[in-house]
Design a protein around this motif. Structure first.
Motif, PDB file in Angstrom:
ATOM      1  N   GLN A  25       0.816  -1.198   0.000  1.00  0.00           N
ATOM      2  CA  GLN A  25       0.000   0.000   0.000  1.00  0.00           C
ATOM      3  C   GLN A  25       0.857   1.258   0.000  1.00  0.00           C
ATOM      4  OE1 GLN A  25      -2.102  -1.194   3.368  1.00  0.00           O
ATOM      5  NE2 GLN A  25      -3.452  -2.547   2.248  1.00  0.00           N
ATOM      6  N   THR A 105      -7.632  -5.042   1.071  1.00  0.00           N
ATOM      7  CA  THR A 105      -7.064  -5.212  -0.262  1.00  0.00           C
ATOM      8  C   THR A 105      -7.867  -6.259  -1.011  1.00  0.00           C
ATOM      9  OG1 THR A 105      -4.839  -4.643   0.521  1.00  0.00           O
ATOM     10  CG2 THR A 105      -4.996  -5.787  -1.580  1.00  0.00           C
ATOM     11  N   ARG A 116      -4.620  -7.946 -10.361  1.00  0.00           N
ATOM     12  CA  ARG A 116      -5.045  -6.570 -10.089  1.00  0.00           C
ATOM     13  C   ARG A 116      -5.177  -6.427  -8.578  1.00  0.00           C
ATOM     14  NH1 ARG A 116     -10.412  -3.967  -9.753  1.00  0.00           N
ATOM     15  NH2 ARG A 116     -10.164  -1.733 -10.201  1.00  0.00           N
ATOM     16  N   VAL A 118      -6.115  -3.835  -5.520  1.00  0.00           N
ATOM     17  CA  VAL A 118      -6.732  -2.570  -5.128  1.00  0.00           C
ATOM     18  C   VAL A 118      -6.774  -2.504  -3.608  1.00  0.00           C
ATOM     19  CG1 VAL A 118      -8.760  -1.077  -5.241  1.00  0.00           C
ATOM     20  CG2 VAL A 118      -8.144  -2.506  -7.215  1.00  0.00           C
ATOM     21  N   SER A 119      -6.028  -1.576  -3.037  1.00  0.00           N
ATOM     22  CA  SER A 119      -5.996  -1.392  -1.589  1.00  0.00           C
ATOM     23  C   SER A 119      -6.722  -0.106  -1.235  1.00  0.00           C
ATOM     24  CB  SER A 119      -4.553  -1.326  -1.083  1.00  0.00           C
ATOM     25  OG  SER A 119      -3.891  -2.550  -1.324  1.00  0.00           O
ATOM     26  N   SER A 120      -7.363  -0.103  -0.082  1.00  0.00           N
ATOM     27  CA  SER A 120      -8.106   1.091   0.310  1.00  0.00           C
ATOM     28  C   SER A 120      -8.036   1.301   1.815  1.00  0.00           C
ATOM     29  CB  SER A 120      -9.570   0.980  -0.124  1.00  0.00           C
ATOM     30  OG  SER A 120     -10.252   0.010   0.648  1.00  0.00           O
ATOM     31  N   LYS A 129      -8.066   5.040  -2.329  1.00  0.00           N
ATOM     32  CA  LYS A 129      -7.675   3.798  -2.983  1.00  0.00           C
ATOM     33  C   LYS A 129      -6.347   3.955  -3.705  1.00  0.00           C
ATOM     34  CE  LYS A 129     -12.403   2.260  -4.041  1.00  0.00           C
ATOM     35  NZ  LYS A 129     -13.302   1.805  -5.138  1.00  0.00           N
ATOM     36  N   GLU A 131      -4.219   1.492  -6.724  1.00  0.00           N
ATOM     37  CA  GLU A 131      -4.277   0.273  -7.530  1.00  0.00           C
ATOM     38  C   GLU A 131      -2.888  -0.102  -8.027  1.00  0.00           C
ATOM     39  OE1 GLU A 131      -6.372  -1.455 -11.610  1.00  0.00           O
ATOM     40  OE2 GLU A 131      -7.353   0.170 -10.470  1.00  0.00           O
ATOM     41  N   THR A 133      -0.277  -3.777  -9.438  1.00  0.00           N
ATOM     42  CA  THR A 133      -0.224  -5.056 -10.142  1.00  0.00           C
ATOM     43  C   THR A 133       0.642  -6.027  -9.366  1.00  0.00           C
ATOM     44  OG1 THR A 133      -0.464  -3.971 -12.295  1.00  0.00           O
ATOM     45  CG2 THR A 133       0.437  -6.198 -12.291  1.00  0.00           C
ATOM     46  N   TYR A 149       3.061  -0.576  -7.401  1.00  0.00           N
ATOM     47  CA  TYR A 149       1.991   0.396  -7.558  1.00  0.00           C
ATOM     48  C   TYR A 149       2.345   1.471  -8.579  1.00  0.00           C
ATOM     49  CZ  TYR A 149      -0.740  -1.626  -3.822  1.00  0.00           C
ATOM     50  OH  TYR A 149      -1.497  -2.489  -3.070  1.00  0.00           O
TER      51      TYR A 149
END
Length: 229
Positions: A25, A105, A116, A118-120, A129, A131, A133, A149
């Motif tokens: 993150q 995540t 993919r 996606v952490s928030s 957020k 995003e 890989t 990231y």
């Protein structure tokens, strides 16, 4: 949650020896490239030591340890497809880039077999957020993932030490700094926002058995999470 772009540019322009790698993150990964011979090598070393003065304040916000990174065992026969989906952060080693609550995540396997990510988090009442890989960096050890990231930055380690895929997972990442000491990150993840104390205690025991110091591990805030991905 997110590395400052201006800070990253400053580090990258300071020297060709040290570069920044965002991972998970938005944390910082510092690695060293080969130096030059002769006087250029001496100048390189001086530059590296001088830059350490700049690096150390950032590292102090993390969990530094002397010596190289440990080599923990990872989840045997790791099944990437089963690991995909939504994971909530239950506990972690302190990380200066994670300042919010309700951290989670979501992993999605893509057709090209990359992931993919996606952490928030919720910070100051706002859902934020990032995003990235993920990839399997070593096919012989599929539990050793790499996450980036930014398309211009290399993948950083994201190792799954243990998981049952349906309840909890233990994740570890470690970075050597000039081979003098290392900075590591560890997370206990759950498929739900809470886990039994016995599960958390067992997770900490697994970390400790792999020479990973989790005495500073703290619980993540997963209360009042009315916003989702």
């Amino acid at each position: 949650m997110r590395q400052s772009h201006s800070t990253g540019k400053l580090w990258q322009s300071a020297t060709s020896l040290i570069h920044i790698v965002a991972f998970d993150q938005g944390s910082v990964h510092v690695s060293v490239q080969a130096g030059h011979k002769g006087n250029e090598g001496c100048n390189t070393m001086k530059s590296s030591l001088a830059l350490m003065v700049f690096i150390l304040p950032f590292i102090c916000a993390q969990v530094p340890h002397w010596g190289p990174c440990p080599e923990p065992a990872v989840q045997p026969a790791f099944n990437l497809k089963q690991f995909m989906g939504r994971w909530f952060e239950i506990a972690k080693l302190p990380a200066q880039f994670e300042k919010g609550r309700c951290i989670e995540t979501n992993f999605t396997l893509k057709t090209d077999k990359s992931i993919r990510v996606v952490s928030s988090e919720i910070l100051k009442g706002e859902l934020r957020k990032i995003e990235g890989t993920g990839v399997t960096e070593d096919l012989k050890n599929p539990a050793k993932l790499g996450i980036s990231y930014s398309y211009v930055l290399p993948y950083s380690p994201y190792w799954i030490l243990a998981t049952d895929y349906v309840n909890s997972a233990l994740v570890y990442s470690c970075t050597d700094v000039l081979r003098l000491f290392h900075v590591d990150f560890a997370w206990i993840l759950g498929r739900t926002r809470t886990l039994p104390d016995s599960t958390i205690d067992r997770a900490k025991e697994i970390f400790a058995n792999n020479n990973i110091d989790v005495t500073r591990m703290i619980a993540s805030k997963q209360l009042g999470c009315d916003k989702t991905l």
